[in-house]
Scaffold this active site. Structure first.
Site, short mmCIF file in Angstrom:
data_model
loop_
_atom_site.label_atom_id
_atom_site.label_comp_id
_atom_site.label_asym_id
_atom_site.label_seq_id
_atom_site.Cartn_x
_atom_site.Cartn_y
_atom_site.Cartn_z
CG ASP A 14 -1.82 1.22 1.30
OD1 ASP A 14 -2.31 1.64 0.24
OD2 ASP A 14 -2.03 1.77 2.40
CB SER A 15 0.21 4.77 -0.70
OG SER A 15 -0.93 4.87 0.13
CB CYS A 77 -3.21 0.67 -2.47
SG CYS A 77 -3.18 2.39 -2.93
CD GLU A 154 0.77 6.59 5.61
OE1 GLU A 154 1.93 6.46 5.99
OE2 GLU A 154 0.03 5.61 5.34
CB CYS A 186 -9.20 5.24 0.57
SG CYS A 186 -7.52 5.52 1.16
CG HIS A 188 -4.64 5.10 4.34
ND1 HIS A 188 -4.15 4.57 3.17
CD2 HIS A 188 -3.55 5.50 5.06
CE1 HIS A 188 -2.82 4.67 3.18
NE2 HIS A 188 -2.44 5.23 4.32
N1 DGL Z 1 -4.62 3.28 0.80
C1 DGL Z 1 -4.64 3.98 -0.46
C2 DGL Z 1 -5.93 3.65 -1.20
O1 DGL Z 1 -6.56 2.64 -0.90
C3 DGL Z 1 -4.34 5.41 -0.21
C4 DGL Z 1 -3.94 6.12 -1.41
C5 DGL Z 1 -3.06 7.30 -1.19
O2 DGL Z 1 -1.92 7.09 -0.78
O3 DGL Z 1 -3.50 8.38 -1.52
O4 DGL Z 1 -6.35 4.33 -2.09
#
Ligand code: DGL
Length: 262
Positions: A14-15, A77, A154, A186, A188
């Protein structure tokens, strides 16, 4: 792939820390699988990057996981899935599981024919998302970009007033338009559920894709005879290329997190 491959780990990326919401669901139904999780927090948020940048970062993460012998990659993600999964599948041989906003169950279950979706700009602007939305023309789908939310999560500011006010600003217009389902698009955002519940009325249901992704992961492993048959609990490894503090906290300090460059 031969039968030995089944003992290899499932790789997730993931990011940042959000994809751990997906990892937790996978862990619930596949506790004997070995897993490696990559939090590319140094490059978060992906949601504001171009499609080409997201493809490059997703390829980098995939290669890191493949170098560690992963038998499957879970793109934990939505932004990376909706922008890059086609390219990843074309480029690498392993099976990929992606995560997309759960528009389908929300649209099918909605009684008001009005649903809300909160996701990143990258997801809402993607071709894949537009294609999905176009198949539900009878449902009013209210799209809202969650500007700033990923960064606050984050930064470990889940309980901050700043985050709460942003959520209010994003959710109140959806509430006034009579949504009965809110899709968290998302990975997150499941961490925001306690705050979201303070804002939305009880009759609005929240849907995310974690459980569906975990089930799909199990199905594909089963189909490809890649399920790990070991009887002991799987080995779990977390990597972050940023400070590990927030990731550790979200994992309730139960797991070791390694800070690595990738
Ligand atoms: N967890 C990512 C998602 O599901 C976050 C994306 C981001 O870093 O903007 O989209």
């Amino acid at each position: 792939m031969n039968s030995n491959t089944s003992s290899h780990p499932i790789g997730l990326f993931d990011s940042g820390i959000g994809g751990t919401s997906i990892w937790k669901e996978i862990q619930k139904i596949l506790p004997n699988e070995n897993t490696i999780y990559l939090a590319d927090s140094q490059n978060a948020p992906y949601g504001l990057k171009s499609k080409d940048e997201i493809i490059a970062l997703s390829s980098k993460n995939t290669e890191y996981l493949l170098n560690q012998n992963c038998k499957m990659i879970v793109v934990a993600c939505n932004t990376a899935t909706t922008n890059a999964i086609k390219e990843l599948r074309a480029k690498y041989k392993v099976p990929f599981i992606g995560i997309e906003p759960a528009i389908k169950p929300a649209a099918n279950l909605s009684k008001t024919a009005t649903i809300g979706i909160l996701a990143t700009k990258g997801t809402l602007n993607s071709e894949l998302f537009h294609k999905t939305v176009s198949t539900y023309s009878e449902t009013n789908i209210i799209e809202q970009i969650g500007h700033g939310l990923v960064q606050l999560i984050e930064d470990g500011k889940l309980e901050s007033e700043e985050l709460f006010h942003l959520l209010e600003a994003y959710l109140n217009p959806m509430i006034s338009q009579n949504i009965d389902y809110l899709v968290l698009g998302c990975s997150h955002y499941p961490y925001l559920i306690p705050q979201i519940k303070k804002i939305i009325p009880k009759h609005i249901k929240i849907i995310d894709s974690g459980e569906a992704v975990a089930k799909q992961t199990k199905n594909i492993l089963n189909q490809q005879q890649l399920l790990n048959t070991q009887s002991q609990k799987g080995k779990v490894v977390f990597y972050t290329n940023s400070d590990s503090k927030v990731l550790k906290k979200i994992l309730k300090n139960k797991y070791e997190v390694l800070e690595k460059k990738f």
